[in-house]
Design a protein around this motif. Structure first.
Motif, PDB file in Angstrom:
ATOM      1  N   CYS A 132      27.784  30.516  39.002  1.00 38.23           N
ATOM      2  CA  CYS A 132      28.713  30.986  40.039  1.00 38.23           C
ATOM      3  C   CYS A 132      29.776  29.922  40.289  1.00 38.23           C
ATOM      4  O   CYS A 132      29.451  28.728  40.397  1.00 38.23           O
ATOM      5  CB  CYS A 132      27.966  31.261  41.343  1.00 38.23           C
ATOM      6  SG  CYS A 132      27.296  32.921  41.446  1.00 38.23           S
ATOM      7  N   TYR A 133      31.023  30.368  40.406  1.00 32.90           N
ATOM      8  CA  TYR A 133      32.120  29.432  40.641  1.00 32.90           C
ATOM      9  C   TYR A 133      33.023  29.941  41.761  1.00 32.90           C
ATOM     10  O   TYR A 133      33.161  31.151  41.962  1.00 32.90           O
ATOM     11  CB  TYR A 133      32.939  29.239  39.360  1.00 32.90           C
ATOM     12  CG  TYR A 133      32.170  28.519  38.290  1.00 32.90           C
ATOM     13  CD1 TYR A 133      32.026  27.139  38.332  1.00 32.90           C
ATOM     14  CD2 TYR A 133      31.576  29.223  37.240  1.00 32.90           C
ATOM     15  CE1 TYR A 133      31.300  26.468  37.351  1.00 32.90           C
ATOM     16  CE2 TYR A 133      30.853  28.568  36.266  1.00 32.90           C
ATOM     17  CZ  TYR A 133      30.721  27.187  36.322  1.00 32.90           C
ATOM     18  OH  TYR A 133      30.002  26.532  35.369  1.00 32.90           O
ATOM     19  N   ALA A 134      33.641  28.983  42.449  1.00 30.95           N
ATOM     20  CA  ALA A 134      34.516  29.294  43.588  1.00 30.95           C
ATOM     21  C   ALA A 134      35.968  29.019  43.231  1.00 30.95           C
ATOM     22  O   ALA A 134      36.302  27.935  42.744  1.00 30.95           O
ATOM     23  CB  ALA A 134      34.107  28.461  44.804  1.00 30.95           C
ATOM     24  N   GLY A 151      31.332  24.771  41.335  1.00 29.72           N
ATOM     25  CA  GLY A 151      30.265  25.734  41.119  1.00 29.72           C
ATOM     26  C   GLY A 151      29.293  25.255  40.076  1.00 29.72           C
ATOM     27  O   GLY A 151      29.420  24.164  39.524  1.00 29.72           O
ATOM     28  N   LEU A 158      26.435  30.310  45.200  1.00 28.26           N
ATOM     29  CA  LEU A 158      27.828  29.909  45.410  1.00 28.26           C
ATOM     30  C   LEU A 158      27.946  28.944  46.587  1.00 28.26           C
ATOM     31  O   LEU A 158      28.574  27.876  46.476  1.00 28.26           O
ATOM     32  CB  LEU A 158      28.676  31.156  45.659  1.00 28.26           C
ATOM     33  CG  LEU A 158      30.169  30.917  45.899  1.00 28.26           C
ATOM     34  CD1 LEU A 158      30.848  30.499  44.609  1.00 28.26           C
ATOM     35  CD2 LEU A 158      30.830  32.181  46.456  1.00 28.26           C
ATOM     36  N   TRP A 159      27.347  29.295  47.727  1.00 24.80           N
ATOM     37  CA  TRP A 159      27.427  28.429  48.912  1.00 24.80           C
ATOM     38  C   TRP A 159      26.678  27.111  48.687  1.00 24.80           C
ATOM     39  O   TRP A 159      27.145  26.044  49.121  1.00 24.80           O
ATOM     40  CB  TRP A 159      26.866  29.159  50.133  1.00 24.80           C
ATOM     41  CG  TRP A 159      27.809  30.188  50.688  1.00 24.80           C
ATOM     42  CD1 TRP A 159      27.726  31.540  50.576  1.00 24.80           C
ATOM     43  CD2 TRP A 159      29.014  29.925  51.434  1.00 24.80           C
ATOM     44  NE1 TRP A 159      28.787  32.144  51.192  1.00 24.80           N
ATOM     45  CE2 TRP A 159      29.583  31.186  51.738  1.00 24.80           C
ATOM     46  CE3 TRP A 159      29.651  28.767  51.861  1.00 24.80           C
ATOM     47  CZ2 TRP A 159      30.782  31.299  52.454  1.00 24.80           C
ATOM     48  CZ3 TRP A 159      30.832  28.885  52.580  1.00 24.80           C
ATOM     49  CH2 TRP A 159      31.392  30.137  52.861  1.00 24.80           C
ATOM     50  N   GLU A 166      26.219  25.528  45.801  1.00 20.80           N
ATOM     51  CA  GLU A 166      27.012  24.699  44.904  1.00 20.80           C
ATOM     52  C   GLU A 166      28.228  24.105  45.627  1.00 20.80           C
ATOM     53  O   GLU A 166      28.595  22.952  45.407  1.00 20.80           O
ATOM     54  CB  GLU A 166      27.468  25.512  43.686  1.00 20.80           C
ATOM     55  CG  GLU A 166      26.366  25.800  42.675  1.00 20.80           C
ATOM     56  CD  GLU A 166      25.950  24.557  41.905  1.00 20.80           C
ATOM     57  OE1 GLU A 166      26.741  23.588  41.853  1.00 20.80           O
ATOM     58  OE2 GLU A 166      24.833  24.553  41.360  1.00 20.80           O
ATOM     59  N   CYS A 167      28.852  24.880  46.500  1.00 24.79           N
ATOM     60  CA  CYS A 167      29.989  24.364  47.269  1.00 24.79           C
ATOM     61  C   CYS A 167      29.550  23.217  48.165  1.00 24.79           C
ATOM     62  O   CYS A 167      30.243  22.189  48.284  1.00 24.79           O
ATOM     63  CB  CYS A 167      30.620  25.483  48.095  1.00 24.79           C
ATOM     64  SG  CYS A 167      31.594  26.650  47.120  1.00 24.79           S
ATOM     65  N   TRP A 195      34.314  33.333  52.529  1.00 21.95           N
ATOM     66  CA  TRP A 195      34.286  34.110  51.295  1.00 21.95           C
ATOM     67  C   TRP A 195      35.272  35.258  51.410  1.00 21.95           C
ATOM     68  O   TRP A 195      35.365  35.913  52.458  1.00 21.95           O
ATOM     69  CB  TRP A 195      32.878  34.641  51.052  1.00 21.95           C
ATOM     70  CG  TRP A 195      32.731  35.494  49.816  1.00 21.95           C
ATOM     71  CD1 TRP A 195      32.487  35.060  48.553  1.00 21.95           C
ATOM     72  CD2 TRP A 195      32.810  36.923  49.739  1.00 21.95           C
ATOM     73  NE1 TRP A 195      32.418  36.123  47.682  1.00 21.95           N
ATOM     74  CE2 TRP A 195      32.606  37.286  48.389  1.00 21.95           C
ATOM     75  CE3 TRP A 195      33.044  37.932  50.675  1.00 21.95           C
ATOM     76  CZ2 TRP A 195      32.623  38.605  47.963  1.00 21.95           C
ATOM     77  CZ3 TRP A 195      33.047  39.251  50.243  1.00 21.95           C
ATOM     78  CH2 TRP A 195      32.844  39.580  48.904  1.00 21.95           C
ATOM     79  N   HIS A 197      34.891  39.112  45.293  1.00 23.15           N
ATOM     80  CA  HIS A 197      34.600  38.819  43.888  1.00 23.15           C
ATOM     81  C   HIS A 197      35.922  38.743  43.115  1.00 23.15           C
ATOM     82  O   HIS A 197      36.828  39.552  43.335  1.00 23.15           O
ATOM     83  CB  HIS A 197      33.714  39.918  43.297  1.00 23.15           C
ATOM     84  CG  HIS A 197      33.560  39.848  41.804  1.00 23.15           C
ATOM     85  ND1 HIS A 197      34.308  40.621  40.935  1.00 23.15           N
ATOM     86  CD2 HIS A 197      32.747  39.084  41.027  1.00 23.15           C
ATOM     87  CE1 HIS A 197      33.961  40.345  39.694  1.00 23.15           C
ATOM     88  NE2 HIS A 197      33.015  39.421  39.710  1.00 23.15           N
ATOM     89  N   TYR A 251      32.909  34.555  39.299  1.00 23.81           N
ATOM     90  CA  TYR A 251      33.885  33.829  40.108  1.00 23.81           C
ATOM     91  C   TYR A 251      34.154  34.596  41.402  1.00 23.81           C
ATOM     92  O   TYR A 251      34.225  35.827  41.403  1.00 23.81           O
ATOM     93  CB  TYR A 251      35.200  33.659  39.344  1.00 23.81           C
ATOM     94  CG  TYR A 251      35.103  32.741  38.153  1.00 23.81           C
ATOM     95  CD1 TYR A 251      35.557  31.435  38.206  1.00 23.81           C
ATOM     96  CD2 TYR A 251      34.544  33.192  36.959  1.00 23.81           C
ATOM     97  CE1 TYR A 251      35.477  30.590  37.114  1.00 23.81           C
ATOM     98  CE2 TYR A 251      34.447  32.356  35.860  1.00 23.81           C
ATOM     99  CZ  TYR A 251      34.916  31.055  35.939  1.00 23.81           C
ATOM    100  OH  TYR A 251      34.812  30.216  34.845  1.00 23.81           O
ATOM    101  N   HIS A 252      34.320  33.830  42.486  1.00 23.59           N
ATOM    102  CA  HIS A 252      34.610  34.421  43.795  1.00 23.59           C
ATOM    103  C   HIS A 252      35.832  33.739  44.401  1.00 23.59           C
ATOM    104  O   HIS A 252      35.991  32.512  44.301  1.00 23.59           O
ATOM    105  CB  HIS A 252      33.423  34.228  44.756  1.00 23.59           C
ATOM    106  CG  HIS A 252      32.167  34.896  44.299  1.00 23.59           C
ATOM    107  ND1 HIS A 252      31.778  36.136  44.735  1.00 23.59           N
ATOM    108  CD2 HIS A 252      31.198  34.484  43.438  1.00 23.59           C
ATOM    109  CE1 HIS A 252      30.631  36.472  44.170  1.00 23.59           C
ATOM    110  NE2 HIS A 252      30.258  35.477  43.381  1.00 23.59           N
TER     111      HIS A 252
END
Length: 386
Positions: free
Chosen positions: A240-242, A270, A283-284, A286-287, A299, A302, A324-325
């Motif tokens: 997952c990436y931001a 991410g 996601l959260w 990793e952030c 957020w 998507h 990705y988000h």
């Protein structure tokens, strides 16, 4: 796209190493490199094809025989060299070459007699005279098929593919993802594809078709060449990436990291999804780990999930699925340069975190193919719709 068939004129040219090639007059392109026809074939197809295969199979029971497919038999130089190599190495080699537009007898005679060593000249002449009917000579078997790759139905699997079609500018249909997928399906596990072409789009098409692709130094006149290997994947790596936007939504947050192979490059914040973890939770998490804080983050939606094949850059048997988000920051203090905030996990390999202009960020700035795709298609679309 027209083909260099019987209605096209071909003329002899001498290349820089003294060996001959043929030029398609109407295209202004040659069958071999003008920097050295023989040198190119030995470097690309013998050294990085046959010799590489031999090294990979030195201790295997299959090391005494192999099947070679060539897409672009052409003058027969690569086939003649493969025949020569098989005798020298005492390896049984079955060669299948595809050539929809064979040379005429007078072209074969003029080309072979112009500047080739006598041994290669004799082998080349035999291949053209007997290969289309099928021939067997001690350790070497050859069958040249008057067919395009698109029409050819492979009989069994191959160990090495000499991909020697005309360049993408002349025959773009032969350098597509679909073509490379068909070649992959005709290869044995561990099989090699070697080609003189190193264009970025060709490499990306090979990777999208499922090949593990390596760049190698090219022959004289070419900086690089490509070797693909058929290495099937056996597991997924979900990530997952931001895509974090600044308050004005003109910039996106980009991390600069040191990766497991020691290289340094840019990526989006991410990482990997842990077993049993929801994507949004990953996601959260990793952030939090990479930024040191998620305060002021929200957020949005998507953004993208890759729909093409991507192999892990660090584990050959892993296929990457990246989600990705879009996220929004209400402040710009998430960026940092000189040292990590105390809140960033010590094991995180991040060197710095920067705001990069969406309009100025280029795909080449990113380390991974999915990030490059996102920059080129997802970010650019958002930029033009603002």
């Amino acid at each position: 796209m027209s083909q260099p068939g019987r209605s096209w004129s071909r003329r002899l040219r001498t290349t820089n190493d003294g060996s001959p090639t043929l030029e398609v007059v109407e295209w202004g392109v040659c069958y071999h490199s003008i920097h050295g026809a023989l040198t190119e074939s030995l470097h690309v197809f013998v050294a990085h094809g046959l010799e590489r295969w031999k090294e990979d199979h030195e201790s295997a029971p299959t090391a005494a025989s192999l099947r070679v497919l060539e897409i672009g038999f052409g003058t027969g130089l690569n086939a003649a060299l493969a025949w020569q190599w098989a005798e020298e190495q005492n390896v049984r080699l079955e060669y299948v070459g595809l050539e929809p537009f064979p040379l005429q007898e007078e072209e074969v005679n003029a080309w072979g007699a112009s500047a080739l060593p006598q041994d290669l000249q004799d082998r080349m002449a035999t291949l053209h005279a007997e290969g289309f009917q099928g021939m067997q000579k001690d350790t070497f078997t050859a069958h040249v098929v008057e067919s395009t790759w698109q029409d050819y139905v492979p009989d069994g699997v191959f160990d090495v593919c000499f991909f020697d079609a005309f360049a993408p500018a002349q025959q773009p249909e032969l350098w597509s993802v679909a073509v490379f997928e068909k070649v992959l399906g005709a290869m044995r596990t561990g099989g090699l594809l070697t080609t003189y072409c190193a264009k970025g789009q060709v490499r990306r098409n090979l990777e999208a078709a499922g090949w593990k692709v390596e760049r190698h130094p090219g022959p004289p006149g070419k900086r690089e060449m490509l070797v693909g290997q058929h290495l099937p994947v056996s597991r997924w790596n979900v990530r997952c990436y931001a895509l974090i936007l600044n308050p004005a939504r003109t910039h996106v947050l980009v991390a600069r990291e040191r990766f497991p192979d020691g290289s340094v490059g840019c990526k989006f914040p991410g990482g990997g999804v842990e077993p049993g973890e929801f994507l949004i939770d990953a996601l959260w998490r990793e952030c939090q780990e990479e930024l040191g804080s998620t305060e002021g983050l929200s957020w949005l939606e998507h953004a993208y999930t890759n729909d093409f094949f991507v192999r892990s850059a660090f584990c050959d048997d892993e296929q990457i699925l990246s989600v990705y988000h879009w996220m929004q920051a209400d402040h710009e203090s998430l960026a940092w340069w000189d040292e990590k905030p105390e809140a960033v996990a010590a094991e995180e390999p991040i060197l710095e975190m920067n705001w990069e202009s969406i309009d100025a960020l280029t795909a080449d700035a990113m380390r991974f193919p999915i990030d490059r795709y996102v920059v080129q298609h997802v970010l650019s679309s958002r930029s033009t719709s603002r």
